[in-house]
Write an enzyme that holds these catalytic residues in place. Structure first.
Site, PDB file in Angstrom:
ATOM      1  N   CYS A  56       0.837  -1.223   0.000  1.00  0.00           N
ATOM      2  CA  CYS A  56       0.000   0.000   0.000  1.00  0.00           C
ATOM      3  C   CYS A  56       0.860   1.256   0.000  1.00  0.00           C
ATOM      4  CB  CYS A  56      -0.895   0.076   1.227  1.00  0.00           C
ATOM      5  SG  CYS A  56      -1.099  -1.403   2.173  1.00  0.00           S
ATOM      6  N   ASP A  88      -2.782  -3.628   8.157  1.00  0.00           N
ATOM      7  CA  ASP A  88      -3.621  -4.672   8.751  1.00  0.00           C
ATOM      8  C   ASP A  88      -3.365  -6.053   8.174  1.00  0.00           C
ATOM      9  OD1 ASP A  88      -4.628  -2.571  10.093  1.00  0.00           O
ATOM     10  OD2 ASP A  88      -6.642  -2.656   9.255  1.00  0.00           O
ATOM     11  N   CYS A 129      -3.285   3.176   2.993  1.00  0.00           N
ATOM     12  CA  CYS A 129      -3.638   2.004   3.786  1.00  0.00           C
ATOM     13  C   CYS A 129      -4.797   2.340   4.727  1.00  0.00           C
ATOM     14  CB  CYS A 129      -2.399   1.583   4.562  1.00  0.00           C
ATOM     15  SG  CYS A 129      -2.265  -0.187   4.778  1.00  0.00           S
ATOM     16  N   ASP A 130      -5.419   1.324   5.306  1.00  0.00           N
ATOM     17  CA  ASP A 130      -6.672   1.508   6.060  1.00  0.00           C
ATOM     18  C   ASP A 130      -6.646   2.680   7.040  1.00  0.00           C
ATOM     19  OD1 ASP A 130      -6.994  -0.910   4.824  1.00  0.00           O
ATOM     20  OD2 ASP A 130      -7.707  -1.968   6.591  1.00  0.00           O
ATOM     21  N   LYS A 131      -5.604   2.736   7.858  1.00  0.00           N
ATOM     22  CA  LYS A 131      -5.601   3.746   8.928  1.00  0.00           C
ATOM     23  C   LYS A 131      -4.953   5.045   8.505  1.00  0.00           C
ATOM     24  CE  LYS A 131      -6.848   0.638  10.977  1.00  0.00           C
ATOM     25  NZ  LYS A 131      -6.737  -0.136   9.854  1.00  0.00           N
ATOM     26  N   CYS A 201      -5.168  -3.023  -0.633  1.00  0.00           N
ATOM     27  CA  CYS A 201      -6.011  -4.204  -0.894  1.00  0.00           C
ATOM     28  C   CYS A 201      -7.129  -3.899  -1.882  1.00  0.00           C
ATOM     29  CB  CYS A 201      -6.591  -4.719   0.407  1.00  0.00           C
ATOM     30  SG  CYS A 201      -5.313  -5.171   1.560  1.00  0.00           S
ATOM     31  N   GLU A 451      -9.112  -5.752  14.470  1.00  0.00           N
ATOM     32  CA  GLU A 451      -9.867  -6.178  13.299  1.00  0.00           C
ATOM     33  C   GLU A 451      -9.685  -7.684  13.198  1.00  0.00           C
ATOM     34  OE1 GLU A 451      -8.462  -4.884   9.160  1.00  0.00           O
ATOM     35  OE2 GLU A 451      -9.736  -3.258   9.856  1.00  0.00           O
ATOM     36  N   SER A 477     -12.388  -6.359   9.273  1.00  0.00           N
ATOM     37  CA  SER A 477     -11.775  -5.919   8.034  1.00  0.00           C
ATOM     38  C   SER A 477     -12.866  -5.581   7.028  1.00  0.00           C
ATOM     39  CB  SER A 477     -10.944  -7.071   7.491  1.00  0.00           C
ATOM     40  OG  SER A 477     -10.758  -6.940   6.111  1.00  0.00           O
TER      41      SER A 477
HETATM   42  C1  LIG Z   1      -6.353  -6.524   5.077  1.00  0.00           C
HETATM   43  C2  LIG Z   1      -7.520  -5.656   4.667  1.00  0.00           C
HETATM   44  C3  LIG Z   1      -8.356  -6.400   3.667  1.00  0.00           C
HETATM   45  O1  LIG Z   1      -7.035  -4.502   4.081  1.00  0.00           O
HETATM   46  C4  LIG Z   1      -8.278  -5.175   5.845  1.00  0.00           C
HETATM   47  O2  LIG Z   1      -7.433  -4.587   6.764  1.00  0.00           O
HETATM   48  C5  LIG Z   1      -9.444  -4.211   5.623  1.00  0.00           C
HETATM   49  O3  LIG Z   1      -9.849  -3.629   6.604  1.00  0.00           O
HETATM   50  O4  LIG Z   1     -10.007  -4.092   4.547  1.00  0.00           O
HETATM   51 MG   LIG Z   2      -8.256  -3.053   7.968  1.00  0.00          MG
END
Ligand SMILES: CC(C)(O)[C@@H](O)C(=O)O
Ligand SMILES: [Mg+2]
Length: 574
Positions: A56, A88, A129-131, A201, A451, A477
């Protein structure tokens, strides 16, 4: 680029660059090769979450160079800096996940401190990335200096046995493998092909959900959040973001002019319309909090309940982020939502124009089936639903996109950590019909509100995704599917009803009516509450302990400082 003229003497960077007393400060800038002209131009922080922790983030430093060119082309001086991330996909399924949500606030804090300390006039924030996406947007709203968000872009899908795959297939493959439904060889091949490029992702998981939010909320340029990480077109968006932020300085357009209650509602709308990540129900209240706007899980849920589900995206549907971009991008989704009255068109965006103005030239693409017209939805209400009831007085959240059945009744099987539950799932020590309860995983109790994709995907991979339900005060997730209810509040660690459950208590969940209840009377619950003892965690020091001392409940976004906009000094105005 011709910018409107503006009064440079109001810029925060004057504290660093102007007057005889700042000669020492300027000497540091000369030491980095800046010219006198560059030193006296607006200083623009270009924050990226570059690092080698995950795909990411890996392309962000390269992409940032283009942003810097855009800033310089419009007579600004870019100053690049990096902040941390926790990814994550790699932190998943072990204690490392306790660092994940904590990182969101550390990212916001670290961007805040760099910007404040050096008095940068504006911010272009790049995250992948997610956060890091919500963390960066929180920093923008907190600082309230002219800002543009730019996503690093999604990963491309992998190919396995002729079909497109994402990391979700791997998490679920672990469950298939554990019950002998996948061979060692296939698991080995899948792990090598599932993630073929840089980028976050690939489906409508958390990073892509929050990227969509960045456009809908108005902080990102139209189309910029949809282009996958390896696509060269990203450079055009990066350059444009760099140039555009200079116009925002000149016109003094700031994040809190953009992130209004209506903009937050627009953001919640695109999440529901695409069956996005339940994490949005945590991050939107947190972004709102930075602006001093009350917008909690119930406000998010209200939007979710009145929004049609139209995005056929994984994990609930068929397509990935790349497909959406090629079908017409996030503006295509927003166009149909706006046309049918689901978006506030008059919200301002970083283009300097409104949502409606940005969408004027967008044409509907009939040759695609990633996004359905909003008047012909997959389901008439959103892909994510808020719940409330005796088990969750402060609410809970469930993704229903792709679920066959939206009601579940069964006996509780209680686990006091994810590890305990994962072991039971791995060893198939649960029954069809059970409601698996994972508690003491909330923001304070975890600490860190883990998560739990490893557990939910393992259940799914065992073919039990719709035969059990799972509830937790932790979170999920974006790739989680199955009847999985998260953010149950108040959390067990503060005495919430989820902590009072015992094995065998009967739980009723009905996503069609938005209820989650336990068949216990008020008296039963009160009696159990009287003998309930708070639990100590193993984290008595460290950043994770520090987080647990200040973090609030999921309903308000699990934020770590009490004050919103009114209480926060924006150094831009000093
Ligand atoms: C690993 C992932 C799929 O990125 C997850 O952390 C999410 O929250 O979507
Ligand atoms: Mg996540």
């Amino acid at each position: 680029m011709d910018l409107p003229s503006f009064d440079k003497s109001r810029l925060p960077s004057r504290h660093v660059t102007e007057g005889p007393s700042r000669a020492p400060h300027r000497s540091y800038l000369y030491a980095m090769g800046l010219s006198a002209k560059e030193i006296h131009q607006p200083l623009v922080g270009v924050a990226t979450c570059w690092n080698e922790a995950a795909p990411c983030n890996i392309s962000l430093m390269r992409q940032a160079q283009v942003v810097k060119k855009g800033v310089a082309a419009a007579d600004g001086t870019p100053r690049e800096f990096c902040t941390i991330t926790v990814t994550d996909g790699i932190a998943m399924g072990h204690q490392g996940m306790k660092a994940s949500l904590v990182s969101r606030d550390v990212i916001a804090d670290s961007v805040e401190l760099t910007m404040r300390g050096h008095c940068y006039d504006a911010l272009v924030g790049m995250a992948g990335c997610d956060k890091s996406l919500p963390g960066m947007m929180m920093a923008m709203c907190r600082l309230n200096v002219p800002s543009i968000f730019i996503y690093g872009g999604s990963i491309l899908p992998g190919k396995f046995k002729g079909r497109e795959v994402t990391v979700q297939d791997l998490f679920e493959a672990v469950g298939q493998h554990s019950v002998g439904r996948m061979s060692d060889e296939d698991l080995d091949e899948l792990e090598q092909v599932a993630c073929p490029s840089a980028g976050a992702c690939g489906a409508q998981f958390t990073a892509n959900t929050m990227a969509m939010v960045s456009e809908a909320i108005g902080l990102a340029l139209p189309y910029s959040a949809g282009a996958p990480a390896p696509y060269e077109i990203r450079d055009r968006f990066g350059f444009a973001a760099g140039e555009k932020v200079m116009e925002l300085i000149a016109r003094n357009i700031r994040p809190r002019d953009i992130v209004t209650l209506q903009a937050l509602e627009n953001a919640a709308t695109v999440v529901a319309a695409t069956g996005g990540s339940t994490n949005a129900a945590l991050h939107l209240p947190a972004i709102a909090h930075e602006c001093g706007i009350a917008f909690d899980l119930f406000d998010v849920a209200q939007i979710f309940n009145r929004t049609p589900y139209i995005g056929d995206l994984k994990p609930g549907g068929r397509y990935v982020a790349k497909d959406l971009f090629e079908a017409g991008g996030i503006p295509l989704l927003m166009k149909t939502l706006h046309e049918h009255g689901y978006l506030h068109g008059d919200c301002l965006t970083v283009t300097g124009r409104t949502i409606a103005e940005n969408l004027e030239k967008v044409r509907w693409n009939p040759d695609q089936d990633v996004i359905r017209p909003a008047n012909d939805p997959i389901t008439p209400t959103g892909g994510v639903v808020g719940l409330k009831g005796s088990l969750a007085p402060d609410g809970a959240i469930v993704k229903v996109a792709g679920l066959k059945n939206q009601k579940f009744t069964g006996p509780a099987r209680c686990f006091d950590s994810e590890e305990e539950c994962f072991a039971a799932v791995r060893d198939r020590k649960y029954q069809e019909g059970d409601v698996l309860v994972i508690r003491y995983e909330g923001p304070i109790g975890g600490p860190g509100m883990r998560e739990m994709l490893s557990t939910t995907a393992a259940l799914y991979g065992q073919g039990m995704g719709d035969k059990v339900a799972l509830i937790t005060d932790g979170r999920f997730s974006g790739a989680t599917r199955g009847f999985c209810i998260g953010h149950v509040g108040p959390e067990a660690a503060v005495g919430g009803p989820i902590g009072l459950l015992r094995d065998g208590d009967v739980i009723d969940i009905d996503a069609t009516t938005g209820r989650i209840d336990v068949r216990l009377s008020e008296e039963d619950l009160a009696e159990r509450r009287a003998s309930w003892q708070p639990r100590e965690t193993d984290y008595r020091s460290s950043a994770i302990w520090k987080y647990a001392q200040t973090v609030g409940q999921a309903r308000q976004g699990a934020v770590t400082h009490p004050g919103g906009a009114a209480e926060t000094t924006t150094y831009a105005d000093i």
